[in-house]
Structure formats: C-alpha cells, structure tokens
Design a protein around this motif. Structure first.
Motif, PDB file in Angstrom:
ATOM      1  N   GLN A 181      -0.699  24.262  61.094  1.00  0.00           N
ATOM      2  CA  GLN A 181      -0.229  25.449  61.814  1.00  0.00           C
ATOM      3  C   GLN A 181      -0.785  25.522  63.238  1.00  0.00           C
ATOM      4  OE1 GLN A 181      -0.790  29.025  59.523  1.00  0.00           O
ATOM      5  NE2 GLN A 181       0.194  28.186  57.695  1.00  0.00           N
ATOM      6  N   THR A 182      -1.536  24.513  63.630  1.00  0.00           N
ATOM      7  CA  THR A 182      -2.202  24.472  64.958  1.00  0.00           C
ATOM      8  C   THR A 182      -2.866  25.809  65.270  1.00  0.00           C
ATOM      9  OG1 THR A 182      -0.183  25.012  66.210  1.00  0.00           O
ATOM     10  CG2 THR A 182      -0.661  22.680  65.848  1.00  0.00           C
ATOM     11  N   SER A 183      -3.659  26.281  64.303  1.00  0.00           N
ATOM     12  CA  SER A 183      -4.317  27.570  64.488  1.00  0.00           C
ATOM     13  C   SER A 183      -5.816  27.450  64.276  1.00  0.00           C
ATOM     14  CB  SER A 183      -3.751  28.608  63.510  1.00  0.00           C
ATOM     15  OG  SER A 183      -4.099  28.279  62.181  1.00  0.00           O
ATOM     16  N   PHE A 184      -6.529  28.402  64.832  1.00  0.00           N
ATOM     17  CA  PHE A 184      -7.985  28.465  64.701  1.00  0.00           C
ATOM     18  C   PHE A 184      -8.346  29.948  64.733  1.00  0.00           C
ATOM     19  CE2 PHE A 184     -12.007  26.602  64.391  1.00  0.00           C
ATOM     20  CZ  PHE A 184     -12.879  27.011  65.385  1.00  0.00           C
ATOM     21  N   HIS A 185      -7.889  30.685  63.730  1.00  0.00           N
ATOM     22  CA  HIS A 185      -8.090  32.130  63.697  1.00  0.00           C
ATOM     23  C   HIS A 185      -9.532  32.481  63.351  1.00  0.00           C
ATOM     24  CE1 HIS A 185      -3.892  32.160  64.134  1.00  0.00           C
ATOM     25  NE2 HIS A 185      -3.518  32.235  62.852  1.00  0.00           N
ATOM     26  N   LEU A 186     -10.004  33.546  63.936  1.00  0.00           N
ATOM     27  CA  LEU A 186     -11.374  34.028  63.717  1.00  0.00           C
ATOM     28  C   LEU A 186     -11.326  35.225  62.783  1.00  0.00           C
ATOM     29  CD1 LEU A 186     -14.401  33.770  64.719  1.00  0.00           C
ATOM     30  CD2 LEU A 186     -13.820  35.549  66.388  1.00  0.00           C
ATOM     31  N   ARG A 187     -12.219  35.239  61.795  1.00  0.00           N
ATOM     32  CA  ARG A 187     -12.194  36.316  60.801  1.00  0.00           C
ATOM     33  C   ARG A 187     -13.609  36.823  60.545  1.00  0.00           C
ATOM     34  NH1 ARG A 187      -9.007  32.176  58.283  1.00  0.00           N
ATOM     35  NH2 ARG A 187      -6.783  32.666  58.387  1.00  0.00           N
TER      36      ARG A 187
ATOM     37  N   ALA B 163      -1.615  18.549  78.888  1.00  0.00           N
ATOM     38  CA  ALA B 163      -2.874  19.272  78.941  1.00  0.00           C
ATOM     39  C   ALA B 163      -2.964  20.230  77.755  1.00  0.00           C
ATOM     40  CB  ALA B 163      -2.991  20.052  80.254  1.00  0.00           C
ATOM     41  N   GLN B 164      -4.210  20.388  77.304  1.00  0.00           N
ATOM     42  CA  GLN B 164      -4.433  21.285  76.176  1.00  0.00           C
ATOM     43  C   GLN B 164      -4.330  22.747  76.618  1.00  0.00           C
ATOM     44  OE1 GLN B 164      -5.008  20.266  73.118  1.00  0.00           O
ATOM     45  NE2 GLN B 164      -6.377  18.501  73.038  1.00  0.00           N
ATOM     46  N   SER B 165      -3.998  23.603  75.664  1.00  0.00           N
ATOM     47  CA  SER B 165      -3.979  25.031  75.944  1.00  0.00           C
ATOM     48  C   SER B 165      -4.186  25.795  74.651  1.00  0.00           C
ATOM     49  CB  SER B 165      -2.661  25.455  76.592  1.00  0.00           C
ATOM     50  OG  SER B 165      -1.589  25.281  75.696  1.00  0.00           O
ATOM     51  N   VAL B 166      -4.589  27.053  74.775  1.00  0.00           N
ATOM     52  CA  VAL B 166      -4.705  27.939  73.624  1.00  0.00           C
ATOM     53  C   VAL B 166      -3.989  29.245  73.936  1.00  0.00           C
ATOM     54  CG1 VAL B 166      -6.839  27.008  72.662  1.00  0.00           C
ATOM     55  CG2 VAL B 166      -6.950  28.768  74.419  1.00  0.00           C
ATOM     56  N   THR B 167      -3.472  29.859  72.897  1.00  0.00           N
ATOM     57  CA  THR B 167      -2.792  31.139  73.032  1.00  0.00           C
ATOM     58  C   THR B 167      -3.444  32.131  72.093  1.00  0.00           C
ATOM     59  OG1 THR B 167      -0.701  30.043  73.538  1.00  0.00           O
ATOM     60  CG2 THR B 167      -0.602  32.356  72.855  1.00  0.00           C
ATOM     61  N   GLN B 168      -3.928  33.219  72.650  1.00  0.00           N
ATOM     62  CA  GLN B 168      -4.461  34.299  71.829  1.00  0.00           C
ATOM     63  C   GLN B 168      -3.374  35.355  71.736  1.00  0.00           C
ATOM     64  OE1 GLN B 168      -8.718  33.942  73.871  1.00  0.00           O
ATOM     65  NE2 GLN B 168      -8.755  35.336  72.119  1.00  0.00           N
ATOM     66  N   LEU B 169      -2.977  35.636  70.533  1.00  0.00           N
ATOM     67  CA  LEU B 169      -1.754  36.392  70.306  1.00  0.00           C
ATOM     68  C   LEU B 169      -1.924  37.885  70.520  1.00  0.00           C
ATOM     69  CD1 LEU B 169      -0.695  34.304  67.218  1.00  0.00           C
ATOM     70  CD2 LEU B 169       0.306  34.221  69.499  1.00  0.00           C
ATOM     71  N   ASP B 170      -3.146  38.373  70.513  1.00  0.00           N
ATOM     72  CA  ASP B 170      -3.386  39.804  70.664  1.00  0.00           C
ATOM     73  C   ASP B 170      -4.355  40.040  71.811  1.00  0.00           C
ATOM     74  OD1 ASP B 170      -3.578  39.337  67.296  1.00  0.00           O
ATOM     75  OD2 ASP B 170      -1.991  40.609  68.130  1.00  0.00           O
ATOM     76  N   SER B 171      -3.992  40.920  72.723  1.00  0.00           N
ATOM     77  CA  SER B 171      -4.922  41.216  73.817  1.00  0.00           C
ATOM     78  C   SER B 171      -5.982  42.230  73.381  1.00  0.00           C
ATOM     79  CB  SER B 171      -4.161  41.741  75.030  1.00  0.00           C
ATOM     80  OG  SER B 171      -3.447  42.917  74.692  1.00  0.00           O
ATOM     81  N   GLN B 172      -5.619  43.094  72.420  1.00  0.00           N
ATOM     82  CA  GLN B 172      -6.571  44.084  71.912  1.00  0.00           C
ATOM     83  C   GLN B 172      -6.372  44.217  70.406  1.00  0.00           C
ATOM     84  OE1 GLN B 172      -7.528  47.788  74.085  1.00  0.00           O
ATOM     85  NE2 GLN B 172      -5.689  47.321  75.279  1.00  0.00           N
TER      86      GLN B 172
ATOM     87  N   ILE C 217     -10.946  24.923  78.220  1.00  0.00           N
ATOM     88  CA  ILE C 217      -9.774  25.707  78.582  1.00  0.00           C
ATOM     89  C   ILE C 217      -9.783  26.949  77.702  1.00  0.00           C
ATOM     90  CG2 ILE C 217      -7.277  25.744  78.795  1.00  0.00           C
ATOM     91  CD1 ILE C 217      -8.638  23.665  80.577  1.00  0.00           C
ATOM     92  N   PHE C 218      -9.844  28.106  78.330  1.00  0.00           N
ATOM     93  CA  PHE C 218      -9.963  29.364  77.610  1.00  0.00           C
ATOM     94  C   PHE C 218      -8.618  30.052  77.443  1.00  0.00           C
ATOM     95  CE2 PHE C 218     -14.532  30.068  77.319  1.00  0.00           C
ATOM     96  CZ  PHE C 218     -15.031  29.227  78.281  1.00  0.00           C
ATOM     97  N   GLY C 219      -8.502  30.806  76.362  1.00  0.00           N
ATOM     98  CA  GLY C 219      -7.409  31.741  76.234  1.00  0.00           C
ATOM     99  C   GLY C 219      -7.682  32.990  77.054  1.00  0.00           C
TER     100      GLY C 219
ATOM    101  N   ARG D  75      -6.358  36.128  66.253  1.00  0.00           N
ATOM    102  CA  ARG D  75      -5.506  34.954  66.119  1.00  0.00           C
ATOM    103  C   ARG D  75      -5.554  34.049  67.339  1.00  0.00           C
ATOM    104  NH1 ARG D  75       0.187  37.287  64.725  1.00  0.00           N
ATOM    105  NH2 ARG D  75      -0.440  38.798  66.318  1.00  0.00           N
ATOM    106  N   CYS D  76      -5.502  32.752  67.097  1.00  0.00           N
ATOM    107  CA  CYS D  76      -5.522  31.756  68.155  1.00  0.00           C
ATOM    108  C   CYS D  76      -4.699  30.560  67.720  1.00  0.00           C
ATOM    109  CB  CYS D  76      -6.947  31.316  68.455  1.00  0.00           C
ATOM    110  SG  CYS D  76      -7.074  29.945  69.630  1.00  0.00           S
ATOM    111  N   ASN D  77      -3.806  30.118  68.578  1.00  0.00           N
ATOM    112  CA  ASN D  77      -3.061  28.886  68.349  1.00  0.00           C
ATOM    113  C   ASN D  77      -3.332  27.922  69.496  1.00  0.00           C
ATOM    114  OD1 ASN D  77      -1.127  31.072  66.891  1.00  0.00           O
ATOM    115  ND2 ASN D  77      -1.030  29.073  65.914  1.00  0.00           N
ATOM    116  N   TYR D  78      -3.414  26.642  69.183  1.00  0.00           N
ATOM    117  CA  TYR D  78      -3.699  25.642  70.213  1.00  0.00           C
ATOM    118  C   TYR D  78      -2.512  24.694  70.320  1.00  0.00           C
ATOM    119  CZ  TYR D  78      -4.769  22.581  66.272  1.00  0.00           C
ATOM    120  OH  TYR D  78      -4.693  21.848  65.118  1.00  0.00           O
ATOM    121  N   SER D  79      -2.453  24.013  71.455  1.00  0.00           N
ATOM    122  CA  SER D  79      -1.391  23.029  71.644  1.00  0.00           C
ATOM    123  C   SER D  79      -1.770  21.779  70.863  1.00  0.00           C
ATOM    124  CB  SER D  79      -1.227  22.702  73.131  1.00  0.00           C
ATOM    125  OG  SER D  79      -2.443  22.226  73.670  1.00  0.00           O
ATOM    126  N   SER D  80      -0.799  21.154  70.296  1.00  0.00           N
ATOM    127  CA  SER D  80      -1.038  20.034  69.399  1.00  0.00           C
ATOM    128  C   SER D  80      -1.608  18.839  70.141  1.00  0.00           C
ATOM    129  CB  SER D  80       0.277  19.636  68.720  1.00  0.00           C
ATOM    130  OG  SER D  80       0.074  18.574  67.832  1.00  0.00           O
TER     131      SER D  80
END
Lengths: 110, 112
Positions: free
Chosen positions: A71-77, A1-10, A99-101, A22-27
C-alpha cells in the motif's frame, strides 16, 4: 525523486483515544522512512524510523508505525494519546537527504 | 551538550541586508545539511556537505543563498540582499550514517 504525502493537515482527537496519522510514500526499490515530531516552540526530533527488517517499528513513548509495501504506506499510530502528544508530526523519506511531508498537526482535546 | 547547535536562534533584519547563520554539528559527524521551514510546511532541503565538499546545492533557493563548510566542521549559511519571503526557520542537521540525521534547534529569520 522520492516523496511523501500526509493525508491530513490536522487531526483532532480526545485524550486517551487512539489516533492514526496517515502517510503514503512514492514507490521505490528500497526506501527508508521516518516520522519526526516537532513540539510547540521546539526543534525536530526523530520519533521512529524504518530502515530494514521488521515492518513494525516503535518509539519509546508508545507510538508505532508499520511499513506496508503493497500500500506504500507508513501510518503512525498510538492506542491512547496524552495531552503531551500535542505537536506537529512529519513523515519523511530518505533520498540522499530527507524529504519531508507537509506535516499533520495533532490536536488533543480534553 | 553534544547536540547540533545553531546561532543565532533568532535574527531580525531589514530587507536588503545580508545575514549569516552558523551551524555546529555533532563533532564526529561528516555530513551536514541545511533545510528551510516556512509556516505550515515541512522542512525543505537546501544543500549538504560531506566533510568540506558541498555535494548538492541545486536546491538553494537563489544565487542570494550560499553555504560554506571550510574545514569540514562548522558551516555557515549566508543570505544576501534579504527579502521578506526569506522569513523562515533555517534548520541544520548532521549525520554520520547517511539516513540518521540529528537536527539543531534552528534559526528563525524575520525580514522586515
């Protein structure tokens, strides 16, 4: 199953300063990625999405995100934030449903 | 307004009571999704429909939760015998193309 990890809560940032959430997703073989925004006391709004094509996607209010497969990332800037950008930002991936972080709260300091 | 609508916007109930929420999707959208969002967390998928068929319901949190979409238009989410842990924002979304979902404003449930 897919997942995403947001590395910072604030993330606190001064007004007019740049920001990266920052956001990383499962490959996976193919992936659809999203950033949603939730302003205080409002519903979820789609900010931008990556479905295919150009790896750099932009929103109408100056945000951009880059799909980085290696890098399996999708960072927002955003190069310069405004007080009105204060919100919770959710990275998300498509897996026959979204599927949300856990979200990153962007706090703009005056 | 042609967006997704949800009613009621707020619901306060006592533990043990049943509650029902309604979602009206964008009219031409064939898919309808339900999510739950608790404080400090991202939305969590519950179930979805394609037209009137419920295609996945394994993520419904317990057998107290059920959802229907009888004519392939609006949908209802029912929680029986509510518990304090059911307090959350319940979100509905609809889509025509699978990956592009539009969210409603949500129903905030408070169980006392």
């Amino acid at each position: 199953a897919q997942s995403v990890t947001q590395l910072d809560s604030q993330v606190p940032v001064f007004e007019e300063a740049p920001v990266e959430l920052r956001c990383n997703y499962s490959s996976s073989v193919s992936v659809y990625l999203f950033w949603y925004v939730q302003y205080p006391n409002q519903g979820l709004q789609l900010l931008l999405k990556y479905l295919s094509g150009s790896t750099l996607v932009e929103s109408i209010n100056g945000f951009e995100a880059e799909f980085n497969k290696s890098q399996t990332s999708f960072h927002l800037r955003k190069p310069s934030v405004h007080i009105s950008d204060t919100a919770e930002y959710f990275c998300a991936v498509w897996d026959d449903k979204i599927i949300f972080g856990k979200g990153t709260r962007l706090h703009i300091l005056p | 307004d042609t967006g997704v609508s949800q009613n009621p916007r707020h619901k306060i109930t006592k533990r043990g009571q049943n509650v029902t929420f309604r979602c009206d999707p964008i009219s031409e959208h064939n898919r309808l999704y339900w999510y739950r969002q608790t404080l400090g967390q991202g939305p969590e998928f519950l179930t979805y429909f394609q037209n009137e068929a419920q295609l996945e319901k394994s993520r419904l949190l317990s057998d107290r939760f059920s959802a229907e979409r009888p004519k392939g238009s609006f949908s209802t989410l029912e929680i029986q015998r509510t518990e304090q842990g059911d307090s959350a924002m319940y979100l509905c979304a609809s889509s025509l193309f699978q990956a592009e979902q539009f969210f409603g404003p949500g129903t905030r449930l408070t169980v006392l």
